[in-house]
Design an enzyme around this catalytic site. Sequence first.
Site: not given
Length: 614
Positions: A2, A54, A377-378
């Site tokens: 957000c 969520v 992401s890595g």
Amino acid sequence: MCGIVGWVDLEADLSRQEPVVEAMAATLAERGPDARGTWCSGHCAFGHRRLAVVDLVGGVQPMVRQRGNRTYVLTYNGQLYNTGELKEELIARGHVFTTQSDTEVLLVAYMEWGPACTERLNGIYAFGVWDEAERRLFLARDRFGVKPLFYKTIGKSLLFGSELKALLAHPLVRPEVDAEGLAEVLYLGPSRTPGHGVFRGVRELLPGHWLIFDSGGMRTQAYWRLESRPHEDGPAETAERVRDLLRAAVHRQLVADVPVATLLSGGLDSSAITAFAAEAFAAEGRGPLHTWSIDYAGNDRYFRTHAFQPDPDRPFVQAMSASLGTVHHDVVVDTPQLVEALTRATLIRDLPGMADVDASLYLFCREIKKGATVVLSGECADEVFGGYPWFRQPALQQGSSFPWVRSLAERAALLQPGVTGNITAEEYVAQRYSETLARVPRLPGEDPEEARVREMFYLNLTWFMATLLDRNDRMSMAAGLEARVPFCDHILAEYVWNIPWKIKTWGGREKGILREALKGVVPEAVRNRRKSPFPKTHNPGYFRAVRDRVLALLDDPQCRLHEIVRADRVRALARQEHEATGLPWFGQLMGGPQYFAWLIQLETWLRHYRVVLV
């Protein structure tokens, strides 16, 4: 994920200031496209823009809870990964929950434990809590600063927001930049000094810190920092522990009520994340995992092997996707798109940034958003495990400055004399460097070579990683996409911090212990692949496009670059006809495309934000 804003004034009445807070929050609409909300009382006004991930129905913010005759209000940006454990403990302490959101768990955790709640959180977050009875504002930021939080005090008033643009939307904040702020932009580039907000009087809450603002004034405190201690495990035990911690971090970070995907470059880091995510998807019956990669039009013709980018991604991406059975998506960015997105990326970051490295990530995230709302992401594995060349090159380790700050004297020579007053480039960067080294958590009795490597890790974790996390947050959130970074899990990072260099480089390879940990997890070709950075365009047309745009800007007498750079020297540099090298931002030649792209961003920033140099 957000966008949050707030305004606290301990003397003025803010009950009718809702329009101001709404205007601040409106600047963050892209961070939170799904819902908006405000809450105002006599001395506090909060705003919120929501990206629902969520409990799509619950979790509305700002969230208000009562405890007896006390009112608590929360505005929150982030995601908790240990919501279930916290909720169980809070229920055992007598609390009742009405939603399934981590938002409510976070607010109740603060009500129960106060500032100490931060020590229990596993996640990425920046949040503010207003205690109406005590007239107290509490702000906190996650341990590595994955989520941003800026603030500014004006008398008895404090303003805060997820991004600089939110503060600049307040009528009391002017876009003033003093000599030090300009030094941050010109000499350090996108690697801002931790805590520095560039605009005069603006600060960024440091990672792993909280802030309290009440009648007693303002105070900040660290609730977490890296601690150095002897490493007791041998190589085999270390590799197993690394594998278990990374797997657990990935599995935790898959929580969502919306589609989740992973980035996949075919490199070691993204492949590890994708492998563990696919494993969890299969175990939970969640269906095939979707993966995404980026490339550039023309790279099949123009790619050239060099030290920073030894091979193209595509063959490794295809091998990983096939081995895991993922549904793969390729995004191809064309040169005109990339050039045009430089301006957009500047407005997203509110500062000149990493040029096309920012712009391409934004374009990439915009496409991913069409199929997912959360992506893993890595990013940050190279900072945590030591993957960059400067960890292994003695010449870079023995320097007296940040190893990624290159060509400083050459860049300074292109600037107008005295543009930063009495602040010189070399002295400013050297000061920031020495201040950082003074904060390194030392291990008594450590071998000098190990101690130096520890310094290098600290520089990377607190500076370079912060730069990449800043980029990662802004470009993804501008597309309404939540990017998670399992390698920044603090439990994993705390463990790896104390692994000796000889074990970190097990087998004589960069990130050797991570490679050892991933035996049997990823294909051998991927496990042994040399480090390759975020893909870049190799199309020489990109260099010509950004160079020509800068030259056109300099032909305009109203161009604000004239206040900063020496146009004659920039024009001379353009005539040298350097082509794109494909090196990352920090390694570019002065005549390479990155510098000209950065000048475009600098002009955009000065003009769009109406920056006042003071």
